[in-house]
Design an enzyme around this catalytic site. Structure first.
Site, PDB file in Angstrom:
ATOM      1  CG  HIS A  61      -1.828   1.206   1.276  1.00 22.56           C
ATOM      2  ND1 HIS A  61      -3.165   1.088   1.563  1.00 22.56           N
ATOM      3  CD2 HIS A  61      -1.614   2.519   1.085  1.00 22.56           C
ATOM      4  CE1 HIS A  61      -3.723   2.278   1.544  1.00 22.56           C
ATOM      5  NE2 HIS A  61      -2.805   3.180   1.260  1.00 22.56           N
ATOM      6  CG  HIS A 106      -0.728   7.169  -0.975  1.00 14.69           C
ATOM      7  ND1 HIS A 106      -1.962   7.340  -1.573  1.00 14.69           N
ATOM      8  CD2 HIS A 106      -0.955   6.502   0.181  1.00 14.69           C
ATOM      9  CE1 HIS A 106      -2.901   6.808  -0.790  1.00 14.69           C
ATOM     10  NE2 HIS A 106      -2.307   6.288   0.280  1.00 14.69           N
ATOM     11  CG  LEU A 107       4.721   5.461  -5.912  1.00 16.57           C
ATOM     12  CD1 LEU A 107       4.942   4.517  -7.100  1.00 16.57           C
ATOM     13  CD2 LEU A 107       6.055   5.825  -5.278  1.00 16.57           C
ATOM     14  NE  ARG A 108       0.601  11.949  -2.274  1.00  9.91           N
ATOM     15  CZ  ARG A 108      -0.364  11.507  -1.487  1.00  9.91           C
ATOM     16  NH1 ARG A 108      -1.382  10.820  -1.982  1.00  9.91           N
ATOM     17  NH2 ARG A 108      -0.323  11.739  -0.193  1.00  9.91           N
ATOM     18  CG  ASN A 159      -5.060   8.668  -3.172  1.00 15.40           C
ATOM     19  OD1 ASN A 159      -4.013   8.157  -3.578  1.00 15.40           O
ATOM     20  ND2 ASN A 159      -5.151   9.254  -1.997  1.00 15.40           N
ATOM     21  CE  LYS A 204      -8.002   2.561  -0.659  1.00 16.35           C
ATOM     22  NZ  LYS A 204      -6.762   2.918  -0.009  1.00 16.35           N
ATOM     23  CG  HIS A 261      -9.694   4.461   3.666  1.00 17.94           C
ATOM     24  ND1 HIS A 261      -8.489   5.114   3.743  1.00 17.94           N
ATOM     25  CD2 HIS A 261     -10.427   4.921   4.711  1.00 17.94           C
ATOM     26  CE1 HIS A 261      -8.487   5.928   4.786  1.00 17.94           C
ATOM     27  NE2 HIS A 261      -9.657   5.832   5.384  1.00 17.94           N
ATOM     28  CG  HIS A 311      -4.684   2.129   5.987  1.00 20.98           C
ATOM     29  ND1 HIS A 311      -6.021   2.125   6.284  1.00 20.98           N
ATOM     30  CD2 HIS A 311      -4.568   2.818   4.820  1.00 20.98           C
ATOM     31  CE1 HIS A 311      -6.670   2.766   5.350  1.00 20.98           C
ATOM     32  NE2 HIS A 311      -5.830   3.191   4.452  1.00 20.98           N
ATOM     33  CG  LEU A 339      -7.329  10.515   7.859  1.00 16.47           C
ATOM     34  CD1 LEU A 339      -8.152  11.247   6.807  1.00 16.47           C
ATOM     35  CD2 LEU A 339      -8.124  10.377   9.159  1.00 16.47           C
ATOM     36  CG  ASP A 394      -1.528   4.870   3.979  1.00 16.37           C
ATOM     37  OD1 ASP A 394      -1.572   5.264   2.802  1.00 16.37           O
ATOM     38  OD2 ASP A 394      -2.351   5.216   4.844  1.00 16.37           O
ATOM     39  CG  HIS A 411       0.222  15.178   2.020  1.00 12.31           C
ATOM     40  ND1 HIS A 411      -0.761  15.423   1.085  1.00 12.31           N
ATOM     41  CD2 HIS A 411      -0.145  14.043   2.663  1.00 12.31           C
ATOM     42  CE1 HIS A 411      -1.690  14.474   1.164  1.00 12.31           C
ATOM     43  NE2 HIS A 411      -1.340  13.620   2.108  1.00 12.31           N
ATOM     44  CB  ALA A 417      -4.535  12.494   6.403  1.00  8.94           C
TER      45      ALA A 417
HETATM   46  O1  DOR Z   1      -2.973   9.314   5.785  1.00  7.04           O
HETATM   47  C1  DOR Z   1      -3.418   9.047   4.683  1.00  7.04           C
HETATM   48  N1  DOR Z   1      -2.948   9.641   3.558  1.00  7.04           N
HETATM   49  N2  DOR Z   1      -4.407   8.169   4.590  1.00  7.04           N
HETATM   50  C2  DOR Z   1      -5.030   7.935   3.437  1.00  7.04           C
HETATM   51  O2  DOR Z   1      -5.921   7.144   3.425  1.00  7.04           O
HETATM   52  C3  DOR Z   1      -4.677   8.686   2.213  1.00  7.04           C
HETATM   53  C4  DOR Z   1      -3.311   9.174   2.272  1.00  7.04           C
HETATM   54  C5  DOR Z   1      -3.008  10.200   1.206  1.00  7.04           C
HETATM   55  O3  DOR Z   1      -3.310   9.961   0.033  1.00  7.04           O
HETATM   56  O4  DOR Z   1      -2.440  11.243   1.537  1.00  7.04           O
HETATM   57 ZN    ZN Z   2      -3.261   5.147   1.688  1.00  6.40          ZN
END
Ligand code: DOR
Ligand code: ZN
Length: 347
Positions: A14, A16-18, A42, A100, A137, A175, A220, A248, A252, A264
């Site tokens: 799990h 996030h690479l953006r 996302n 997802k 989620h 998570h 989150l 996860d 940011h 988050a």
């Molecule tokens: O903390 C989090 N950040 N929880 C998530 O479910 C999404 C993620 C994000 O994409 O920043």
């Molecule tokens: Zn996530």
């Protein structure tokens, strides 16, 4: 005392690479230690169709520095307009490894998520038939439910009924942050697994709030009471194959974390493996790290364990990481466990 530990190269189930400059900046942090990762969809706009996933996969591979290898395992963002045939074709071709489910409003860029699960029933049934996992989620989003109860309420009111309505659907509880999450995963003999993040093994809700608000610990699902952290540590180190690593790691830029309405996400890609070695050693379970980080995930997803290896080494002096990763989008703060860590990745 163990000073080195060699395990099959781990995967992150799990991540996030953006996109764009942020992707360019954070991808090497994961690719340095991990062979593969389940990549979250996302983005803005989200990765909804097989065509979106193919294009995003190409952008990830293009961002990979020369000399690094990494295999992105793509996911689709489930919407009420998702076409079952598109999902099944994407799974059959091998492009997509999971779908997802974000309940609408649950977290970052989840407003296009699912409001009414009955509207995605056809997709879920097609996924069950194709053996394609649903990554969930697991938080309700109703205003009346306290944020610390959202996972437990989701399990009772959404996840359990959903599994009863779509028998055979393979599910990853992503998570998990509660004892209830651990207990539920343990109650299902097969076809269900749960990922656990690095940071939820390390922080509880006091870390976020005591002595001043710590925005870099806000994620989150939000970290819960200490009893829940202890349940997660026990589950992760138990050797039970239903639990495996999903960091996860969610970058940011600092300007959006250190903000009146902060985003988050904890960014743990850089130091996850040393932190896990520290936690597993504390739990007397270093020998189980390879199950959690390298074996249980591939087993659930029906993929081979990586042939390559990763060696962790314990040194006499504390390991130093950069406090921040400088990306073209701005600086991203690396997760600070708040204690010295003597494990490092060798090489
Ligand atoms: O903390 C989090 N950040 N929880 C998530 O479910 C999404 C993620 C994000 O994409 O920043
Ligand atoms: Zn996530």
């Amino acid at each position: 005392m163990t000073r080195t530990l060699t395990i099959p190269r781990p995967d992150d189930w799990h991540l996030h690479l953006r996109d764009g400059a942020m992707l360019q900046g954070v991808l090497p942090e994961t690719a340095r230690h991990f062979a593969r990762a389940i990549v979250m969809p996302n983005l803005v706009p989200p990765v909804v169709t097989a065509a979106d996933a193919a294009a995003y996969r190409s952008r990830i591979l293009a961002a990979l520095p020369a000399g690094m290898t990494f295999e992105p395992l793509m996911t689709l963002y489930l919407t009420e307009g998702t076409e079952p045939a598109d999902v099944v074709a994407a799974a059959r071709s091998g492009l997509v490894k999971a779908v997802k489910l974000y309940p609408a409003g649950a977290t970052t860029n989840s407003h296009g998520g699912v409001r009414d699960l009955d509207r995605v029933r056809g997709v879920l049934e097609a996924m069950a038939e194709a053996g394609l996992p649903l990554c969930v989620h697991g938080e309700v989003t109703t205003a009346e439910v306290d944020i610390f109860d959202r996972e437990a309420v989701f399990i009772d009111t959404v996840l359990d009924p959903l599994r009863a309505r779509v028998p055979g659907l393979r599910v990853v509880m992503e998570h998990i942050t509660t004892r209830q999450g651990v207990d539920y995963a343990r109650s299902v003999p097969q076809g269900l697994a749960a990922t656990i993040t690095t940071h939820h093994l390390i922080i509880n809700r006091n870390h976020i709030l005591v002595g001043g608000i710590k925005p870099h610990y806000y994620c989150l699902p939000v970290a819960k009471r200490e009893e829940h952290r202890l349940a997660l540590r026990e589950a992760a180190t138990s050797g039970d194959a239903r639990f495996f690593l999903g960091t996860d790691s969610a970058p940011h830029i600092d300007a959006l974390k250190e903000h009146a309405c902060g985003c988050a996400g904890c960014f743990t890609a850089t130091n996850t493996m040393p932190l896990l070695a520290h936690v597993f050693e504390e739990m007397g379970a270093l020998d189980r790290l390879e199950g959690f980080a390298s074996r249980n995930g591939p087993a659930f997803y029906g993929l081979p364990v990586n042939d390559a290896t990763l060696t962790l080494v314990k040194r006499d002096s504390a390991t130093q990481w950069p406090a921040k990763i400088e990306t073209g989008a701005g600086p991203v703060t690396v997760f600070d466990p708040g204690f010295p860590v003597f494990w490092d990745v060798a090489g």
